[in-house]
Each structure stands twice: as structure tokens, then as C-alpha cells.
Design an enzyme around this catalytic site. Structure first.
Site, PDB file in Angstrom:
ATOM      1  N   GLY A  31       0.795  -1.225   0.000  1.00  0.00           N
ATOM      2  CA  GLY A  31       0.000   0.000   0.000  1.00  0.00           C
ATOM      3  C   GLY A  31       0.824   1.270   0.000  1.00  0.00           C
ATOM      4  O   GLY A  31       2.017   1.260  -0.267  1.00  0.00           O
ATOM      5  N   TYR A  32       0.157   2.364   0.308  1.00  0.00           N
ATOM      6  CA  TYR A  32       0.692   3.724   0.178  1.00  0.00           C
ATOM      7  C   TYR A  32       1.250   3.908  -1.236  1.00  0.00           C
ATOM      8  O   TYR A  32       2.443   4.099  -1.445  1.00  0.00           O
ATOM      9  CB  TYR A  32       1.732   4.066   1.250  1.00  0.00           C
ATOM     10  N   GLY A  36       4.897   3.623  -9.220  1.00  0.00           N
ATOM     11  CA  GLY A  36       5.499   2.290  -9.379  1.00  0.00           C
ATOM     12  C   GLY A  36       4.438   1.206  -9.211  1.00  0.00           C
ATOM     13  O   GLY A  36       4.323   0.289 -10.036  1.00  0.00           O
ATOM     14  N   HIS A  37       3.638   1.333  -8.164  1.00  0.00           N
ATOM     15  CA  HIS A  37       2.543   0.376  -7.951  1.00  0.00           C
ATOM     16  C   HIS A  37       1.551   0.437  -9.122  1.00  0.00           C
ATOM     17  O   HIS A  37       1.118  -0.591  -9.633  1.00  0.00           O
ATOM     18  CB  HIS A  37       1.769   0.719  -6.667  1.00  0.00           C
ATOM     19  N   GLN A  61       7.874  -9.792   7.619  1.00  0.00           N
ATOM     20  CA  GLN A  61       9.037  -9.468   6.792  1.00  0.00           C
ATOM     21  C   GLN A  61       9.836  -8.285   7.361  1.00  0.00           C
ATOM     22  O   GLN A  61      10.806  -7.844   6.755  1.00  0.00           O
ATOM     23  CB  GLN A  61       8.630  -9.232   5.332  1.00  0.00           C
ATOM     24  N   LYS A 149      12.372  -2.765  -9.038  1.00  0.00           N
ATOM     25  CA  LYS A 149      12.907  -1.977  -7.911  1.00  0.00           C
ATOM     26  C   LYS A 149      13.438  -2.909  -6.813  1.00  0.00           C
ATOM     27  O   LYS A 149      14.482  -2.665  -6.223  1.00  0.00           O
ATOM     28  CB  LYS A 149      11.781  -1.088  -7.376  1.00  0.00           C
ATOM     29  N   SER A 185       9.246   5.046  -4.023  1.00  0.00           N
ATOM     30  CA  SER A 185       9.132   4.109  -2.906  1.00  0.00           C
ATOM     31  C   SER A 185       8.215   4.735  -1.863  1.00  0.00           C
ATOM     32  O   SER A 185       8.258   5.953  -1.644  1.00  0.00           O
ATOM     33  CB  SER A 185      10.517   3.873  -2.293  1.00  0.00           C
ATOM     34  N   SER A 186       7.414   3.896  -1.213  1.00  0.00           N
ATOM     35  CA  SER A 186       6.557   4.416  -0.137  1.00  0.00           C
ATOM     36  C   SER A 186       7.420   5.007   0.963  1.00  0.00           C
ATOM     37  O   SER A 186       7.007   5.914   1.682  1.00  0.00           O
ATOM     38  CB  SER A 186       5.684   3.296   0.429  1.00  0.00           C
TER      39      SER A 186
HETATM   40  P1  AMP Z   1       5.702  -2.547  -1.919  1.00  0.00           P
HETATM   41  O1  AMP Z   1       4.352  -1.985  -1.684  1.00  0.00           O
HETATM   42  O2  AMP Z   1       6.818  -1.585  -1.674  1.00  0.00           O
HETATM   43  O3  AMP Z   1       5.906  -3.894  -1.273  1.00  0.00           O
HETATM   44  O4  AMP Z   1       5.782  -2.830  -3.484  1.00  0.00           O
HETATM   45  C1  AMP Z   1       4.812  -3.607  -4.150  1.00  0.00           C
HETATM   46  C2  AMP Z   1       5.326  -3.941  -5.532  1.00  0.00           C
HETATM   47  O5  AMP Z   1       5.594  -2.735  -6.238  1.00  0.00           O
HETATM   48  C3  AMP Z   1       6.651  -4.731  -5.499  1.00  0.00           C
HETATM   49  O6  AMP Z   1       6.630  -5.724  -6.512  1.00  0.00           O
HETATM   50  C4  AMP Z   1       7.669  -3.675  -5.796  1.00  0.00           C
HETATM   51  O7  AMP Z   1       8.838  -4.173  -6.397  1.00  0.00           O
HETATM   52  C5  AMP Z   1       6.907  -2.772  -6.756  1.00  0.00           C
HETATM   53  N1  AMP Z   1       7.509  -1.430  -6.763  1.00  0.00           N
HETATM   54  C6  AMP Z   1       7.798  -0.653  -5.691  1.00  0.00           C
HETATM   55  N2  AMP Z   1       8.386   0.486  -6.083  1.00  0.00           N
HETATM   56  C7  AMP Z   1       8.484   0.420  -7.441  1.00  0.00           C
HETATM   57  C8  AMP Z   1       9.011   1.303  -8.435  1.00  0.00           C
HETATM   58  N3  AMP Z   1       9.553   2.467  -8.144  1.00  0.00           N
HETATM   59  N4  AMP Z   1       8.924   0.900  -9.725  1.00  0.00           N
HETATM   60  C9  AMP Z   1       8.381  -0.300 -10.043  1.00  0.00           C
HETATM   61  N5  AMP Z   1       7.867  -1.162  -9.161  1.00  0.00           N
HETATM   62  C10 AMP Z   1       7.922  -0.807  -7.872  1.00  0.00           C
END
Ligand code: AMP
Length: 284
Positions: A31-32, A36-37, A61, A149, A185-186
Site C-alpha cells: 500500500g501507500y 510504481g505500484h 518481513q 525496484k 518508494s513508499s
Molecule cells: P511494496 O508496496 O513496496 O511492497 O511494493 C509492491 C510492488 O511494487 C513490489 O513488486 C515492488 O517491487 C513494486 N515497486 C515498488 N516500487 C516500485 C518502483 N519504483 N517501480 C516499479 N515497481 C515498484
């Protein structure tokens, strides 16, 4: 778009989608949301009939001293951001239902889990693999989307899927960056103004490595040293900067064809990761 909280209701809907012959695309997240998401969701929208996005800040994790408690959470904001993307289901399971009392089962991908981030975050990838496998069993997707990422995460998940014969295809999508190059990034929300400005050094460091390889240099130690020197003035601490083989994450002495330059550094109290694939065009 439906928002579901219970595991049984998610499984029921997925079974119904399967019965109707729908292809299910799945984007697991914490979330957040940022672009990228959204890029993963848009790709899922293109490829599949039904898009399921999960939001779950997975406690197992995070290490005991890590940022689980302060990790940004805002479901209302997230739902608003995805309302026009074409997401069918947002699945937000409850911690008590994911890990009820007596929970005992964990998934490990040996060796790969110990490299790069694994050296600094013991247990992290075990937590990631466990939750992703649980979510795969709940959502039953045909295709799941991950971001480059988190390159190590994507490699480990692919290994797990292969080793355990999980019937899902993994698609890894490129890193989405801010206009100045910082990987989205969140956790970027933790950075104050000065730290946010300094953080762009990571991207510039990766670009420097790319330029060095382009100029014919393929010695990993030399490239790493140059990147270290370049970024050090703006950062607080380096966890690692490594050039590794994409398949096994072991250090590469020389970039013969391809190498993954991955780094994790601290800016103030925030740990940031980034990476780039370096290609030695002479040998490709
Ligand atoms: P997270 O919410 O940070 O666990 O990310 C969820 C998914 O989004 C994971 O597969 C991450 O690799 C992907 N993700 C996070 N940041 C980016 C980004 N800047 N560009 C592409 N994918 C991203």
C-alpha cells in the site's frame, strides 16, 4: 471495484473468476501507492481479465528494529488513487486472519535469501516468500506482477515459483522513477527536504556505473569503488553496493555480458535500495 477483507470471500470470488474462464492478474503490495505500484496494475489491466491488488503490511518481513509500526498506511488515499485504473478487487486481509494464533509455516529460498539485503535483514525474504505464497493460494492468479525496484525479491519469488511448481507466471516490470531519477518508494515519505534532495545521488551513482561500463571498463571492484566515492558525501551509511550475477546473486569480478549493480544505503534514518542492470555491449 470491490474491497474485500476476508480470506474466504477473496477465495470465493477467485474461484468464480476461474469458473468463468477469466484470467486473473495479481499485484501484491504493502500500500501507500505511487506510480510504481500503478504501473504494475496498468500492466495487469492490459494482460488480464480481472485485476486483484492486495494491500498488506506484512509484519513477518520486518525485523524487530525495523519500520513496521511507522510504515505509511492510508487505505482511503490508496483507493482514490486506483479508482480509475480498472482494478476489480482490492484485497486487504487482516493480520489476525493471515497469522492466527498457532501459525507455524514458513517458506525459505536457501542461499538467495542470504545475499544482498538478506545479509542486513535476516528473515526478511522468508517473510516475503511466506506471505506471497499465502496470497497466491488465496487469490489464485494466472499472472503476478512485481517491480524490478526490488530485484532480489523478484529473483527469489521466481525461484520459489519454479521450485514449488506454483501455477503462476511472474512478470517483472521496470523501475518507475521521480523526474530527478529517485526510484519511487513508499519509504521516500520518510525523507525530509534536504534528504530528499540528497537521495538523487543514488540514481546518479547508477548512471555513473553505466557510463563507466559504456567506456569499456568491466572491473566490478573499480566500478563499485567509483560509485562509493561518488555517493558517500550525500549519504549516511552504506549497507552494500555489489555487482552480482542476475541468476544466483553471487558477486561478479568482471561484467562479461551483464551484471546487476544493487545497492542499499541509509540517508539519515531511511534505508533506500536501488539497482541497475549493467550491460557490456562488446560481449552481447
Ligand atoms: P511494496 O508496496 O513496496 O511492497 O511494493 C509492491 C510492488 O511494487 C513490489 O513488486 C515492488 O517491487 C513494486 N515497486 C515498488 N516500487 C516500485 C518502483 N519504483 N517501480 C516499479 N515497481 C515498484
Amino acid at each position: 471495484m470491490r474491497v474485500l477483507h476476508s480470506i474466504t470471500s477473496m477465495q470465493k470470488i477467485s474461484k468464480e473468476f476461474q469458473r468463468q474462464g477469466k484470467i486473473i492478474g495479481f499485484v501484491p503490495t504493502m500500500g501507500y501507492f505511487h506510480q510504481g505500484h500503478l504501473s504494475l496494475m496498468l500492466q495487469a489491466r492490459k494482460d488480464t481479465d480481472k485485476v486483484v491488488v492486495s494491500i498488506f503490511v506484512n509484519p513477518i518481513q520486518f525485523g524487530p528494529k525495523e519500520d513496521f509500526k511507522r510504515y505509511p498506511r492510508d487505505l482511503k488515499r490508496d483507493l482514490k488513487m486506483v479508482k480509475d485504473i480498472g482494478v476489480d478487487i482490492v484485497f486487504c486481509p487482516k493480520e489476525e486472519e493471515m497469522y492466527p494464533e498457532g501459525y507455524k509455516t514458513y517458506v525459505r529460498v536457501k542461499e538467495l535469501e542470504d545475499r544482498l539485503c538478506g545479509r542486513f535483514r535476516p528473515g526478511h525474504f522468508q517473510g516475503v516468500c511466506t506471505v506471497v505464497l499465502k496470497l497466491f493460494n488465496i487469490v489464485m492468479p494466472h499472472i503476478a506482477y512485481f517491480g524490478q525496484k526490488d530485484a532480489q525479491q523478484a529473483i527469489i519469488i521466481k525461484r520459489m515459483v519454479k521450485d514449488l511448481n506454483i501455477p503462476v507466471k511472474i512478470k517483472v516490470m521496470p523501475i518507475v522513477r521521480e523526474s530527478d531519477g529517485l526510484a519511487m518508494s513508499s519509504r521516500n515519505t520518510y525523507l525530509n527536504k534536504k534528504e530528499r534532495e540528497d537521495a538523487v545521488i543514488l540514481y546518479r551513482g547508477l548512471q555513473l556505473a553505466k557510463e563507466l561500463v559504456k567506456s569499456g571498463i568491466n572491473d566490478s571492484a573499480y566500478i563499485i569503488e567509483r560509485v562509493k566515492k561518488f555517493i558517500l558525501p550525500k549519504i549516511t551509511k552504506i549497507d552494500y553496493i555489489e555487482i552480482v550475477d542476475y541468476k544466483n546473486l553471487l558477486p561478479l569480478k568482471k561484467i562479461e555480458k551483464e551484471g546487476l549493480l544493487a545497492l542499499a544505503v541509509w540517508i539519515g534514518k531511511t534505508r533506500l535500495i536501488d539497482n541497475i542492470i549493467l550491460r557490456n555491449k562488446k560481449n552481447i
